[in-house]
Design a protein around this motif. Structure first.
Motif, PDB file in Angstrom:
ATOM      1  N   TRP A   1       0.826  -1.197   0.000  1.00  0.00           N
ATOM      2  CA  TRP A   1       0.000   0.000   0.000  1.00  0.00           C
ATOM      3  C   TRP A   1       0.865   1.254   0.000  1.00  0.00           C
ATOM      4  O   TRP A   1       1.891   1.327   0.665  1.00  0.00           O
ATOM      5  N   ILE A   2       0.409   2.271  -0.736  1.00  0.00           N
ATOM      6  CA  ILE A   2       1.088   3.562  -0.811  1.00  0.00           C
ATOM      7  C   ILE A   2       0.057   4.658  -0.517  1.00  0.00           C
ATOM      8  O   ILE A   2      -1.048   4.618  -1.028  1.00  0.00           O
ATOM      9  N   PHE A   3       0.455   5.630   0.302  1.00  0.00           N
ATOM     10  CA  PHE A   3      -0.441   6.704   0.712  1.00  0.00           C
ATOM     11  C   PHE A   3       0.164   8.048   0.348  1.00  0.00           C
ATOM     12  O   PHE A   3       1.374   8.238   0.416  1.00  0.00           O
ATOM     13  N   ASP A   4      -0.692   9.009   0.007  1.00  0.00           N
ATOM     14  CA  ASP A   4      -0.222  10.348  -0.325  1.00  0.00           C
ATOM     15  C   ASP A   4      -0.407  11.273   0.877  1.00  0.00           C
ATOM     16  O   ASP A   4      -0.869  10.862   1.941  1.00  0.00           O
ATOM     17  N   SER A   5      -0.043  12.541   0.688  1.00  0.00           N
ATOM     18  CA  SER A   5      -0.106  13.496   1.792  1.00  0.00           C
ATOM     19  C   SER A   5      -1.543  13.747   2.257  1.00  0.00           C
ATOM     20  O   SER A   5      -1.777  14.021   3.424  1.00  0.00           O
ATOM     21  N   ARG A   6      -2.514  13.629   1.356  1.00  0.00           N
ATOM     22  CA  ARG A   6      -3.912  13.798   1.781  1.00  0.00           C
ATOM     23  C   ARG A   6      -4.319  12.694   2.748  1.00  0.00           C
ATOM     24  O   ARG A   6      -5.082  12.929   3.689  1.00  0.00           O
ATOM     25  N   SER A   7      -3.827  11.484   2.513  1.00  0.00           N
ATOM     26  CA  SER A   7      -4.111  10.379   3.437  1.00  0.00           C
ATOM     27  C   SER A   7      -3.510  10.659   4.798  1.00  0.00           C
ATOM     28  O   SER A   7      -4.130  10.393   5.832  1.00  0.00           O
ATOM     29  N   LEU A   8      -2.288  11.196   4.807  1.00  0.00           N
ATOM     30  CA  LEU A   8      -1.633  11.542   6.068  1.00  0.00           C
ATOM     31  C   LEU A   8      -2.465  12.560   6.837  1.00  0.00           C
ATOM     32  O   LEU A   8      -2.714  12.397   8.034  1.00  0.00           O
ATOM     33  N   ILE A   9      -2.933  13.585   6.153  1.00  0.00           N
ATOM     34  CA  ILE A   9      -3.753  14.609   6.803  1.00  0.00           C
ATOM     35  C   ILE A   9      -5.048  14.007   7.333  1.00  0.00           C
ATOM     36  O   ILE A   9      -5.468  14.284   8.456  1.00  0.00           O
ATOM     37  N   ARG A  10      -5.692  13.156   6.544  1.00  0.00           N
ATOM     38  CA  ARG A  10      -6.960  12.549   6.968  1.00  0.00           C
ATOM     39  C   ARG A  10      -6.758  11.641   8.186  1.00  0.00           C
ATOM     40  O   ARG A  10      -7.562  11.666   9.124  1.00  0.00           O
ATOM     41  N   VAL A  11      -5.698  10.845   8.186  1.00  0.00           N
ATOM     42  CA  VAL A  11      -5.429   9.974   9.332  1.00  0.00           C
ATOM     43  C   VAL A  11      -5.226  10.819  10.577  1.00  0.00           C
ATOM     44  O   VAL A  11      -5.823  10.540  11.627  1.00  0.00           O
ATOM     45  N   LYS A  12      -4.413  11.858  10.476  1.00  0.00           N
ATOM     46  CA  LYS A  12      -4.176  12.714  11.642  1.00  0.00           C
ATOM     47  C   LYS A  12      -5.470  13.380  12.118  1.00  0.00           C
ATOM     48  O   LYS A  12      -5.703  13.512  13.312  1.00  0.00           O
ATOM     49  N   ARG A  13      -6.306  13.775  11.175  1.00  0.00           N
ATOM     50  CA  ARG A  13      -7.579  14.410  11.526  1.00  0.00           C
ATOM     51  C   ARG A  13      -8.484  13.416  12.261  1.00  0.00           C
ATOM     52  O   ARG A  13      -9.091  13.748  13.283  1.00  0.00           O
ATOM     53  N   ILE A  14      -8.593  12.203  11.753  1.00  0.00           N
ATOM     54  CA  ILE A  14      -9.446  11.190  12.393  1.00  0.00           C
ATOM     55  C   ILE A  14      -8.917  10.837  13.777  1.00  0.00           C
ATOM     56  O   ILE A  14      -9.693  10.696  14.733  1.00  0.00           O
ATOM     57  N   ILE A  15      -7.612  10.714  13.902  1.00  0.00           N
ATOM     58  CA  ILE A  15      -7.014  10.432  15.215  1.00  0.00           C
ATOM     59  C   ILE A  15      -7.401  11.531  16.201  1.00  0.00           C
ATOM     60  O   ILE A  15      -7.812  11.252  17.334  1.00  0.00           O
ATOM     61  N   ALA A  16      -7.268  12.790  15.788  1.00  0.00           N
ATOM     62  CA  ALA A  16      -7.587  13.914  16.680  1.00  0.00           C
ATOM     63  C   ALA A  16      -9.056  13.914  17.072  1.00  0.00           C
ATOM     64  O   ALA A  16      -9.398  14.146  18.236  1.00  0.00           O
ATOM     65  N   ILE A  17      -9.926  13.648  16.119  1.00  0.00           N
ATOM     66  CA  ILE A  17     -11.370  13.636  16.413  1.00  0.00           C
ATOM     67  C   ILE A  17     -11.705  12.502  17.382  1.00  0.00           C
ATOM     68  O   ILE A  17     -12.427  12.702  18.361  1.00  0.00           O
ATOM     69  N   GLU A  18     -11.168  11.318  17.122  1.00  0.00           N
ATOM     70  CA  GLU A  18     -11.421  10.187  18.026  1.00  0.00           C
ATOM     71  C   GLU A  18     -10.925  10.491  19.432  1.00  0.00           C
ATOM     72  O   GLU A  18     -11.600  10.186  20.412  1.00  0.00           O
ATOM     73  N   ARG A  19      -9.742  11.098  19.522  1.00  0.00           N
ATOM     74  CA  ARG A  19      -9.146  11.393  20.827  1.00  0.00           C
ATOM     75  C   ARG A  19      -9.863  12.549  21.523  1.00  0.00           C
ATOM     76  O   ARG A  19     -10.283  12.423  22.674  1.00  0.00           O
ATOM     77  N   ASP A  20     -10.011  13.665  20.835  1.00  0.00           N
ATOM     78  CA  ASP A  20     -10.538  14.877  21.469  1.00  0.00           C
ATOM     79  C   ASP A  20     -12.002  14.761  21.872  1.00  0.00           C
ATOM     80  O   ASP A  20     -12.434  15.373  22.846  1.00  0.00           O
ATOM     81  N   PHE A  21     -12.774  14.009  21.104  1.00  0.00           N
ATOM     82  CA  PHE A  21     -14.203  13.914  21.375  1.00  0.00           C
ATOM     83  C   PHE A  21     -14.622  12.527  21.843  1.00  0.00           C
ATOM     84  O   PHE A  21     -15.812  12.242  21.933  1.00  0.00           O
ATOM     85  N   ASP A  22     -13.626  11.686  22.132  1.00  0.00           N
ATOM     86  CA  ASP A  22     -13.906  10.314  22.557  1.00  0.00           C
ATOM     87  C   ASP A  22     -14.924   9.680  21.603  1.00  0.00           C
ATOM     88  O   ASP A  22     -15.917   9.086  22.014  1.00  0.00           O
ATOM     89  N   SER A  23     -14.667   9.856  20.333  1.00  0.00           N
ATOM     90  CA  SER A  23     -15.594   9.467  19.270  1.00  0.00           C
ATOM     91  C   SER A  23     -15.322   8.054  18.781  1.00  0.00           C
ATOM     92  O   SER A  23     -14.193   7.578  18.806  1.00  0.00           O
TER      93      SER A  23
END
Length: 105
Positions: A53-75
């Protein structure tokens, strides 16, 4: 040798699964599960073997965003994916407004 890929995002930057996981400080399994749930884009590029599998910079941004949402909002992951979708849509719409000269910011 550990590489951090937070400082500069290049449109051409491509990461494999291990690099993406290391950059986002999550496990390979976390990324694989989120892809299987349809929360991370695979753009049809992902093969059966995660090591290819190969990921681009948009994938990196999306992963970081999802991690933050899951963590910050206990989502749960599904809600985090939905919120990430909405944020990305807002960013796209704002960019379109800006290019058309209609932005109010």
């Amino acid at each position: 040798m550990s590489r951090e890929i937070d400082a500069i995002l290049l449109e051409e930057a491509m990461l494999n699964l291990d690099e993406l996981a290391r950059s986002c400080r999550v496990s390979r399994e976390w990324i694989i599960e989120h892809i299987q749930w349809g929360l991370l884009p695979d753009s049809g590029r992902l093969q059966a073997d995660p090591d290819s599998w190969i990921f681009d910079s948009r994938s990196l941004i999306r992963v970081k965003r999802i991690i933050a949402i899951e963590r910050d909002f206990d989502s749960n992951p599904e809600l985090a994916g939905l919120v990430a979708d909405l944020i990305e849509e807002i960013e796209l719409l704002r960019a379109r407004l800006k290019t058309s000269g209609l932005d109010g910011y």
